[in-house]
Design a protein around this motif. Sequence first.
Motif, PDB file in Angstrom:
ATOM      1  N   SER A   1       0.561  -1.065  -0.040  1.00 56.61           N
ATOM      2  CA  SER A   1      -0.121  -0.237   0.444  1.00 56.61           C
ATOM      3  C   SER A   1       1.043   1.173  -0.166  1.00 56.61           C
ATOM      4  CB  SER A   1      -0.768  -0.212   1.034  1.00 56.61           C
ATOM      5  OG  SER A   1      -0.188  -0.239   1.824  1.00 56.61           O
ATOM      6  N   ASN A   2       2.078   1.246  -0.017  1.00 54.46           N
ATOM      7  CA  ASN A   2       3.217   2.338  -0.140  1.00 54.46           C
ATOM      8  C   ASN A   2       2.562   2.958  -1.672  1.00 54.46           C
ATOM      9  OD1 ASN A   2       5.332   4.314  -0.198  1.00 54.46           O
ATOM     10  ND2 ASN A   2       6.575   2.351   0.646  1.00 54.46           N
TER      11      ASN A   2
ATOM     12  N   GLU B   1     -12.658  -9.870   6.519  1.00 57.50           N
ATOM     13  CA  GLU B   1     -13.455  -8.417   6.213  1.00 57.50           C
ATOM     14  C   GLU B   1     -12.227  -7.550   6.463  1.00 57.50           C
ATOM     15  OE1 GLU B   1     -15.382  -5.581   4.346  1.00 57.50           O
ATOM     16  OE2 GLU B   1     -16.219  -7.523   4.967  1.00 57.50           O
ATOM     17  N   PRO B   2     -11.628  -7.371   7.225  1.00 55.50           N
ATOM     18  CA  PRO B   2      -9.878  -6.418   7.005  1.00 55.50           C
ATOM     19  C   PRO B   2      -9.656  -6.814   5.812  1.00 55.50           C
ATOM     20  CG  PRO B   2      -9.920  -7.694   9.979  1.00 55.50           C
ATOM     21  CD  PRO B   2     -11.390  -8.289   8.340  1.00 55.50           C
ATOM     22  N   ALA B   3      -9.292  -8.022   5.689  1.00 50.22           N
ATOM     23  CA  ALA B   3      -8.742  -8.062   4.717  1.00 50.22           C
ATOM     24  C   ALA B   3      -9.271  -7.394   3.603  1.00 50.22           C
ATOM     25  CB  ALA B   3      -8.242  -9.766   3.410  1.00 50.22           C
ATOM     26  N   PHE B   4     -10.306  -7.134   2.750  1.00 50.22           N
ATOM     27  CA  PHE B   4     -10.586  -6.436   2.091  1.00 50.22           C
ATOM     28  C   PHE B   4     -10.768  -4.376   2.125  1.00 50.22           C
ATOM     29  CE2 PHE B   4     -13.096 -10.125   2.052  1.00 50.22           C
ATOM     30  CZ  PHE B   4     -13.239 -10.393   0.545  1.00 50.22           C
ATOM     31  N   SER B   5     -10.350  -4.466   3.525  1.00 48.45           N
ATOM     32  CA  SER B   5     -10.645  -2.993   3.663  1.00 48.45           C
ATOM     33  C   SER B   5      -9.409  -2.872   3.603  1.00 48.45           C
ATOM     34  CB  SER B   5     -10.530  -2.814   5.192  1.00 48.45           C
ATOM     35  OG  SER B   5     -10.187  -1.461   5.604  1.00 48.45           O
ATOM     36  N   MET B   6      -7.385  -3.603   3.626  1.00 45.32           N
ATOM     37  CA  MET B   6      -6.466  -3.306   3.308  1.00 45.32           C
ATOM     38  C   MET B   6      -6.491  -3.471   1.478  1.00 45.32           C
ATOM     39  SD  MET B   6      -2.889  -4.955   4.617  1.00 45.32           S
ATOM     40  CE  MET B   6      -1.271  -4.533   4.134  1.00 45.32           C
ATOM     41  N   LEU B   7      -7.523  -3.836   1.347  1.00 38.60           N
ATOM     42  CA  LEU B   7      -6.647  -3.985  -0.066  1.00 38.60           C
ATOM     43  C   LEU B   7      -7.148  -2.764  -0.732  1.00 38.60           C
ATOM     44  CD1 LEU B   7      -6.226  -6.776  -2.431  1.00 38.60           C
ATOM     45  CD2 LEU B   7      -8.697  -6.904  -2.617  1.00 38.60           C
ATOM     46  N   GLN B   8      -8.369  -1.817  -0.171  1.00 40.96           N
ATOM     47  CA  GLN B   8      -9.004  -0.794  -0.436  1.00 40.96           C
ATOM     48  C   GLN B   8      -7.365   0.185  -0.526  1.00 40.96           C
ATOM     49  OE1 GLN B   8     -11.849  -0.058  -2.308  1.00 40.96           O
ATOM     50  NE2 GLN B   8     -12.784  -1.809  -2.016  1.00 40.96           N
ATOM     51  N   GLU B   9      -6.744  -0.267  -0.098  1.00 37.23           N
ATOM     52  CA  GLU B   9      -5.452   0.612   0.534  1.00 37.23           C
ATOM     53  C   GLU B   9      -4.607  -0.063  -1.207  1.00 37.23           C
ATOM     54  OE1 GLU B   9      -4.120   0.768   4.452  1.00 37.23           O
ATOM     55  OE2 GLU B   9      -5.682   0.955   4.755  1.00 37.23           O
TER      56      GLU B   9
ATOM     57  N   SER C   1       2.987  -0.862  -9.677  1.00 28.63           N
ATOM     58  CA  SER C   1       4.055  -1.409  -9.452  1.00 28.63           C
ATOM     59  C   SER C   1       3.496  -2.503  -9.274  1.00 28.63           C
ATOM     60  CB  SER C   1       5.005  -1.361  -8.086  1.00 28.63           C
ATOM     61  OG  SER C   1       6.188  -0.093  -8.913  1.00 28.63           O
ATOM     62  N   ALA C   2       1.677  -2.992  -7.916  1.00 33.75           N
ATOM     63  CA  ALA C   2       2.023  -4.020  -8.038  1.00 33.75           C
ATOM     64  C   ALA C   2       0.858  -5.148  -8.653  1.00 33.75           C
ATOM     65  CB  ALA C   2       1.063  -3.550  -6.422  1.00 33.75           C
ATOM     66  N   GLY C   3       1.292  -6.226  -8.350  1.00 31.58           N
ATOM     67  CA  GLY C   3       0.487  -7.216  -8.873  1.00 31.58           C
ATOM     68  C   GLY C   3       0.213  -8.130  -7.721  1.00 31.58           C
ATOM     69  N   LEU C   4      -1.693  -8.292  -8.677  1.00 25.31           N
ATOM     70  CA  LEU C   4      -2.039  -9.427  -7.643  1.00 25.31           C
ATOM     71  C   LEU C   4      -2.326 -10.730  -8.679  1.00 25.31           C
ATOM     72  CD1 LEU C   4      -4.333  -7.362  -5.574  1.00 25.31           C
ATOM     73  CD2 LEU C   4      -2.431  -8.130  -4.683  1.00 25.31           C
TER      74      LEU C   4
END
Length: 282
Positions: A174-175, A211-219, A181-184
């Motif tokens: 999330s930097n 659920e916390p994963a989806f919150s972090m994924l938004q970032e 640059s990121a890939g998923l």
Amino acid sequence: MSKLFAHQFSRRTVLGAAMFASASWLLKSCGSAPDTATDASSSGEGGGQFVAATFPGTTEALSREKLAPEFSQTAGTQLSLVPLLAFEQVARLKASATNPPFDVVLLDDGQTNIAISEGLIQKFPADASENTKNVESAFLSTEGFAPIFYAQGVVLAYNTEKIQTPPTSWEALSNSNLAGSAGLVSMNSVLGTSFMVELARTRGGSESNIEPAFSMLQEILPNVNGVAANPGALLTLFQQGEVDIAPMWHNDAAYLKTRGVPVEWIVPESGLVGARYSMNVE
């Protein structure tokens, strides 16, 4: 959701080729293999060949390079490989239960449990394999199905030419300096679901509280340049320079390095999570 296990793997963890050699070592001593291959002629995809499912990407490549030639030489029959993710293998088995498209499937723990509950796979003929006795008890099925022979750990891989400071945690994705640059990878894959569980744990969640994963994924999403359909496709994005940092199987990252890609990988501070696999008889 696949069952996960956590271990502190060394960077010298045995890679895919050795793991597939182990599979071949186990299968080639199974006296029933040639008969099963003959029976495969009634399979929808078999055509008289022994048909095995494998995963797309390096798993398929290693299967074709290492496992297929040794199996064909030992069993005296051609090995036909069908690259599919684990959930796709199970879906095909369920759709054609009376005329299975494979003789052997490659599944993680979670999909193996589903296949067992649906009655889609047979128990492993351990008495026909002289090498079963040499398998560590921790890798043997208590229900009599195929032993675990293969494991992969989820690491954070990054391009050393593009990212000068090694990341230390999943938070690096999330930097803002890594925009584009990121890939998923798709959550249809074990890598994708394992990664999401790790994101959840990073933010106080768990496998049962995602659920916390989806919150972090938004970032993370503003930094994402590509979402691959499977781990093999993610390697292609990385190799082509389309992404510079991504969650990846450790053996895939090691494979990229052998291909001259400037890649390193770290085990995030939260620890290493992995997936285990077995080759079950249909």
